[in-house]
Design an enzyme around this catalytic site. Structure first.
Site, PDB file in Angstrom:
ATOM      1  N   SER A  47       0.810  -1.229   0.000  1.00  0.00           N
ATOM      2  CA  SER A  47       0.000   0.000   0.000  1.00  0.00           C
ATOM      3  C   SER A  47       0.837   1.269   0.000  1.00  0.00           C
ATOM      4  O   SER A  47       0.723   2.113   0.873  1.00  0.00           O
ATOM      5  CB  SER A  47      -0.943   0.003   1.222  1.00  0.00           C
ATOM      6  OG  SER A  47      -1.771  -1.123   1.186  1.00  0.00           O
ATOM      7  N   CYS A  51       3.762   6.524  -7.333  1.00  0.00           N
ATOM      8  CA  CYS A  51       3.817   7.840  -7.987  1.00  0.00           C
ATOM      9  C   CYS A  51       4.736   8.794  -7.229  1.00  0.00           C
ATOM     10  O   CYS A  51       5.213   9.786  -7.788  1.00  0.00           O
ATOM     11  CB  CYS A  51       2.424   8.454  -8.063  1.00  0.00           C
ATOM     12  SG  CYS A  51       1.185   7.329  -8.696  1.00  0.00           S
ATOM     13  N   ASP A 293      -2.830  -1.884 -12.427  1.00  0.00           N
ATOM     14  CA  ASP A 293      -2.022  -1.744 -13.641  1.00  0.00           C
ATOM     15  C   ASP A 293      -2.002  -2.993 -14.518  1.00  0.00           C
ATOM     16  O   ASP A 293      -1.444  -2.954 -15.609  1.00  0.00           O
ATOM     17  CB  ASP A 293      -0.574  -1.395 -13.264  1.00  0.00           C
ATOM     18  CG  ASP A 293      -0.448  -0.014 -12.632  1.00  0.00           C
ATOM     19  OD1 ASP A 293      -1.450   0.709 -12.562  1.00  0.00           O
ATOM     20  OD2 ASP A 293       0.678   0.330 -12.199  1.00  0.00           O
ATOM     21  N   ASN A 315      -6.728   2.367  -7.174  1.00  0.00           N
ATOM     22  CA  ASN A 315      -7.468   2.474  -5.915  1.00  0.00           C
ATOM     23  C   ASN A 315      -8.980   2.354  -6.144  1.00  0.00           C
ATOM     24  O   ASN A 315      -9.683   1.711  -5.366  1.00  0.00           O
ATOM     25  CB  ASN A 315      -7.127   3.786  -5.205  1.00  0.00           C
ATOM     26  CG  ASN A 315      -5.812   3.684  -4.466  1.00  0.00           C
ATOM     27  OD1 ASN A 315      -5.699   2.976  -3.471  1.00  0.00           O
ATOM     28  ND2 ASN A 315      -4.779   4.349  -4.968  1.00  0.00           N
ATOM     29  N   TRP A 444     -11.968  35.294 -18.265  1.00  0.00           N
ATOM     30  CA  TRP A 444     -12.263  34.097 -19.054  1.00  0.00           C
ATOM     31  C   TRP A 444     -11.176  33.084 -18.731  1.00  0.00           C
ATOM     32  O   TRP A 444     -10.015  33.291 -19.047  1.00  0.00           O
ATOM     33  CB  TRP A 444     -12.258  34.407 -20.557  1.00  0.00           C
ATOM     34  CG  TRP A 444     -13.552  34.979 -21.048  1.00  0.00           C
ATOM     35  CD1 TRP A 444     -13.873  36.289 -21.168  1.00  0.00           C
ATOM     36  CD2 TRP A 444     -14.704  34.244 -21.486  1.00  0.00           C
ATOM     37  NE1 TRP A 444     -15.154  36.431 -21.644  1.00  0.00           N
ATOM     38  CE2 TRP A 444     -15.682  35.192 -21.857  1.00  0.00           C
ATOM     39  CE3 TRP A 444     -15.005  32.881 -21.615  1.00  0.00           C
ATOM     40  CZ2 TRP A 444     -16.933  34.818 -22.337  1.00  0.00           C
ATOM     41  CZ3 TRP A 444     -16.260  32.514 -22.092  1.00  0.00           C
ATOM     42  CH2 TRP A 444     -17.211  33.483 -22.451  1.00  0.00           C
TER      43      TRP A 444
END
Length: 461
Positions: A47, A51, A293, A315, A444
């Site tokens: 766990s 990344c 994955d 997840n 904008w």
């Protein structure tokens, strides 16, 4: 019938995001008297955030353990029989059992299951060439890999690093090594870095990387990795040149880790990932699920299956699988392909289809590219941002957005991700009521400026 005879056994292969999310969610729904859970993990960690590895290597995250969401002990405290350093070597579907080997002792044993979750992840692509396995050559897929790389950096006297590949991992590792004081060369087969972007947007990343002192070598395939007399890596060779290297990091992407599933006869897609239904059940198998994955997912924009290795999906897959295994109900409808990254202070984001994806899906489209700023132009630290948008001809349906810019650029892609999921047209997007104040955006928003321009182009087409 006794309580123990009625108890089902769930076996989970893989102890990271998808596998342990599934185990934890199933445990929330069913107590140990109803469901026994056995999980196998071949590495040292569970766990964790893969990344986060580039940020740990680069020094932004100080301690490895900061990347661990739940330790093996925490899982065991919740009545999950987690067996570390244990690799599953065979799935026997006919008899409902898996064979596992203790990595340290080599001892093997069979474990039967009533329900099986396959969460074997992905493996880094290692080029099939001389020297690819030499000491000093590293992939960065797992915490074990990250630790091996840091150990290697500590042992290396030289300060020259070559990164092979310029996708997310490649550019993030280039930044990590620059932060550690290395001279970094990135060798990339593509015409520009970040092949998940169109080349015109990748060029902006290329320019920024060179501005940070990273040497970019594009249109160059690595032919071999050269080693010194001590057997360690000393250079990376392409057809035209050699680049001296004290350490090499492979960032050429990942493949689904599905050798086990393939040997068991389970269905794989065009990208080598397991195929599942909306409940994440392996197609054609009532009691086997897969996530993370190692699976292929439906792209909601193109309608085609894709392989996207991201922790967000893993997840979610785990939550869905755990709900279904535990007797509840959940589905994973698909993805739009959103991803965000950074190299130093440059933010890189994309969602939906690139031009070549849209062509491959048989779509006809228009594209627009606009320059804007992250805040009102007069507000301090307003930073430039480039937004590219693809819209379908005639219908004006949004097909994709790519954003490259400084602080405040990356997470703007989420506006487009929601619009894509909702199937909005670019004209509908122009009316979105987004948050505005000068410190946050121009009057904008850059994404809406692109939507206005795309609307005009769709009408003209």
């Amino acid at each position: 019938m006794s309580m123990s005879a009625a108890r089902e056994r769930l076996v989970v292969i893989g102890g990271d995001a998808a596998g342990m999310s599934a185990a934890s969610q199933a445990r929330r729904l069913k107590g140990p008297d109803e469901l026994e859970i056995v999980a196998f993990e071949r590495g040292h960690f569970t766990s964790y955030s893969a990344c986060g590895i580039p940020y740990w290597v680069g020094g932004d995250v100080e301690e490895r353990d900061q990347l661990i969401a739940r330790t093996p002990e925490e899982h065991r405290a919740r009545d999950i029989d987690l067996r570390m350093r244990t690799e599953v070597t065979e799935i026997d579907v006919a008899n409902g059992r898996v064979r596992a080997r203790d990595v340290d002792s080599g001892e093997e044993s069979w474990t039967s299951y009533d329900k099986l979750v396959i969460a074997t992840g992905a493996r880094p692509i290692r080029p099939d060439m001389p020297g690819a396995d030499a000491p000093g050559v590293h992939g960065v897929q797992t915490l074990d890999d990250g630790q091996a790389l840091l150990d290697s950096l500590a042992r290396t006297r030289g300060r020259r690093a070559v990164v092979v590949g310029a996708g997310y991992i490649g550019v993030e590792m280039a930044e990590a090594l620059i932060n550690r004081g290395y001279e970094v060369t990135v060798v990339n087969r593509g015409s520009e870095p970040m092949s998940t972007l169109d080349p015109d947007m990748g060029r902006l990343v290329h320019q920024a990387m060179e501005g940070m002192g990273i040497a970019m070598v594009n249109d160059a395939g690595v032919t071999k990795i050269l080693t010194g007399e001590d057997g360690r890596v000393r250079a990376v060779a392409t057809e035209d040149a050699e680049y001296p290297a004290d350490v090499v990091v492979l960032g050429i992407g990942v493949r689904p880790e599905t050798a086990l599933a393939k040997a068991a006869g389970l269905p794989l897609g065009a990208h080598g990932g397991l195929l599942t239904d909306l409940a994440m059940r392996v197609r054609g198998y009532e009691n086997i699920w897969a996530g993370g994955d190692c699976v292929e997912v439906l792209d909601l924009v193109s309608g085609q299956e894709r392989h996207i290795a991201l922790g967000t999906h893993a997840n979610k897959h785990g939550q869905v699988i755990g709900a279904n295994v535990g007797g509840d109900y959940a589905t994973f409808p698909g993805v739009v392909g959103t991803a965000v990254s950074k190299v130093c202070d440059l933010e890189i984001a994309r969602t939906g289809l690139r031009e070549k994806d849209a062509r491959r899906a048989g779509l006809r489209f228009v594209t627009v590219t606009i320059e804007s700023t992250s805040r009102a132009g007069y507000y301090p630290n307003a930073a430039p941002m480039t937004v590219k948008m693809l819209a379908e001809r005639r219908t004006g349906r949004l097909l994709g957005v790519q954003i490259v810019g400084r602080e405040g650029a990356g997470k703007r892609v989420d506006i487009a991700a929601v619009a894509l999921t909702a199937g909005m047209t670019v004209e509908q997007m122009t009316a979105l009521d987004l948050g505005y104040a000068p410190p946050f955006s121009p009057v904008w928003d850059p994404v809406l400026v692109a939507a206005r321009k795309a609307t005009a182009k769709v009408r003209a087409s």
